[in-house]
Design an enzyme around this catalytic site. Structure first.
Site, short mmCIF file in Angstrom:
data_model
loop_
_atom_site.label_atom_id
_atom_site.label_comp_id
_atom_site.label_asym_id
_atom_site.label_seq_id
_atom_site.Cartn_x
_atom_site.Cartn_y
_atom_site.Cartn_z
N LYS A 186 0.24 14.09 -52.94
CA LYS A 186 -0.34 15.22 -52.19
C LYS A 186 -0.26 14.89 -50.70
O LYS A 186 -1.20 14.33 -50.13
CB LYS A 186 -1.79 15.46 -52.64
CG LYS A 186 -2.50 16.55 -51.86
CD LYS A 186 -3.78 17.01 -52.53
CE LYS A 186 -4.54 17.98 -51.64
NZ LYS A 186 -5.64 18.65 -52.33
N GLU A 224 -3.17 11.08 -52.18
CA GLU A 224 -3.22 11.97 -51.01
C GLU A 224 -3.36 11.19 -49.70
O GLU A 224 -4.47 10.89 -49.27
CB GLU A 224 -4.38 12.97 -51.14
CG GLU A 224 -4.45 13.94 -49.95
CD GLU A 224 -5.61 14.94 -50.02
OE1 GLU A 224 -6.45 14.84 -50.94
OE2 GLU A 224 -5.69 15.81 -49.14
C1 5MM Z 1 -11.29 20.71 -50.56
O1 5MM Z 1 -11.37 19.68 -49.59
C2 5MM Z 1 -11.15 18.37 -50.11
C3 5MM Z 1 -12.33 17.51 -49.95
O2 5MM Z 1 -12.62 17.20 -48.64
P1 5MM Z 1 -13.95 16.33 -48.28
O3 5MM Z 1 -13.97 15.10 -49.14
O4 5MM Z 1 -13.72 16.02 -46.84
O5 5MM Z 1 -15.12 17.20 -48.50
C4 5MM Z 1 -9.85 17.81 -49.48
O6 5MM Z 1 -9.56 16.50 -49.90
C5 5MM Z 1 -8.74 18.69 -49.93
O7 5MM Z 1 -8.54 18.51 -51.30
C6 5MM Z 1 -7.44 18.46 -49.22
O8 5MM Z 1 -7.59 18.09 -47.88
C7 5MM Z 1 -6.66 19.76 -49.29
O9 5MM Z 1 -7.44 20.79 -48.74
P2 5MM Z 1 -6.85 21.69 -47.57
O10 5MM Z 1 -8.01 22.55 -47.14
O11 5MM Z 1 -6.36 20.74 -46.51
O12 5MM Z 1 -5.73 22.45 -48.23
#
Ligand code: 5MM
Length: 341
Positions: free
Chosen positions: A221, A176
């Site tokens: 991702k 990602e």
């Molecule tokens: C769910 O959020 C994930 C974890 O974020 P932190 O480590 O900052 O707490 C994040 O990696 C998430 O999997 C991705 O950004 C995708 O989430 P979104 O909300 O962007 O779809």
């Protein structure tokens, strides 16, 4: 289920299904719970995630769930491990293994994701606990003079080292590299996002090649190619879809089985519509689906509000979004389906 990396990766991007990102770290889940005025206790976090994993759409629209370390070890109120709820729904349990993005020394305003030290041992334990895929997120911000080559290169290198370790441990790496649409400035236009995303993905795939990562056994991702949230001119869904697919076609080898987008701060419907338009542009060399956190959970979190009596309504909200995104993964979503529901 097969233990072959290629088969796990294919299962994660199965037709009409996508990934639920429920791997909010302690700080992030606290922020989410703050929005509904709920304390972030271990029990509340468990109840919330148990509610999602018991939702009917888990069986029809969700291929895998990304968990945080705590959740992988937690049990439901009736004593069933949460991992078993996910497996019983036919989805694959996964685990976030990075230790977060930290300020990069010597590179003001930029971040490097940490967590490689001791990763081999942690992956071995996560595999024993039932995880069959992992996730590592690198964060690339866009601002004046940012990103720098040093930041893009260091983050891509860490992603490749992580991916190689995952494959050695029998886990499919979700790679990602997120080019932020909602960073501190976020005023860049869609073409600047295109340029930075293309540069980042080219660098990531160079590093994956050098680290001998098997492309057939991974999932990418990425962000969509989209304007920053504060940009004066926002791009249409058609432009986001066209530019995202063009950028991915020029950077992601066809050996990669699938691409599962993050939502990155888009509204729920925007994330669904963009994905659907892209799939309607097919045929494409890889599957295109979702790995959304906020865009799958926001409505459910709000409907729940931390109250037991709202569980059924929250599950309905989650099911609806999961179903809409499942349709988008096949290019079959339509706006009138939102209102019909
Ligand atoms: C769910 O959020 C994930 C974890 O974020 P932190 O480590 O900052 O707490 C994040 O990696 C998430 O999997 C991705 O950004 C995708 O989430 P979104 O909300 O962007 O779809």
């Amino acid at each position: 289920m097969s233990e072959r990396l290629e088969d796990i990766a294919q299962a994660l991007v199965a037709d009409g299904k996508g990934i639920l990102a429920a791997d909010e770290s302690s700080g992030t889940i606290k922020k989410r719970f703050d929005s509904i005025a709920l304390d972030s206790t271990e029990e509340n976090r468990r109840d919330y995630r148990e509610m999602l994993f018991r939702s009917p759409a888990m069986k029809t629209a969700i291929s895998g769930v990304i968990l945080y370390d705590e959740t992988l070890r937690q049990k439901a109120a009736d004593g069933t491990p949460l991992v078993d709820l996910i497996k019983a729904a036919g989805a694959v349990p996964g685990i976030k293994v990075d230790k977060g993005a930290q300020p990069m020394p010597g590179f003001p305003g930029e971040k490097i994701t940490e967590g490689l030290d001791g990763l081999r041992g942690r992956l071995e334990e996560y595999h024993k606990l039932g995880a069959r895929f992992a996730k590592w997120r690198a964060v690339i911000d866009i601002a004046d003079g940012i990103p720098t080559w040093g930041c893009v290169k260091a983050n891509a290198h860490a992603l490749a080292r992580y991916a190689a370790l995952c494959q050695e441990a029998g886990l499919v790496p979700i790679v990602e590299p997120e080019v932020l649409m909602d960073g501190p400035t976020a005023s860049h236009d869609i073409d600047r996002c295109y340029e930075v995303t293309e540069w980042t993905l080219n660098t990531v795939f160079d590093e994956l090649f050098e680290a001998r990562v098997m492309l057939e056994g991974m999932v990418l991702k990425p962000n969509m190619v989209i304007a920053g949230k504060n940009a004066p001119k926002q791009a249409s869904a058609a432009e986001v879809a066209e530019k995202t697919v063009r950028c991915l076609k020029s950077t992601v080898p066809a050996a990669v089985p699938g691409i599962a987008f993050l939502s990155g701060g888009q509204s729920d419907e925007q994330a669904t519509e963009n994905l659907s338009l892209m799939n309607a542009m097919g045929p494409l060399p890889w599957k295109l689906t979702f790995s959304y956190g906020r865009a799958l959970q926001a409505a459910a979190l709000k409907a729940w509000g931390g109250k037991r009596e709202n569980v059924a309504a929250a599950q309905r909200a989650f099911d609806h979004r999961a179903r809409m995104n499942g349709l988008a993964a096949k290019g079959l979503w339509r706006a009138d389906l939102e209102t019909a529901a």
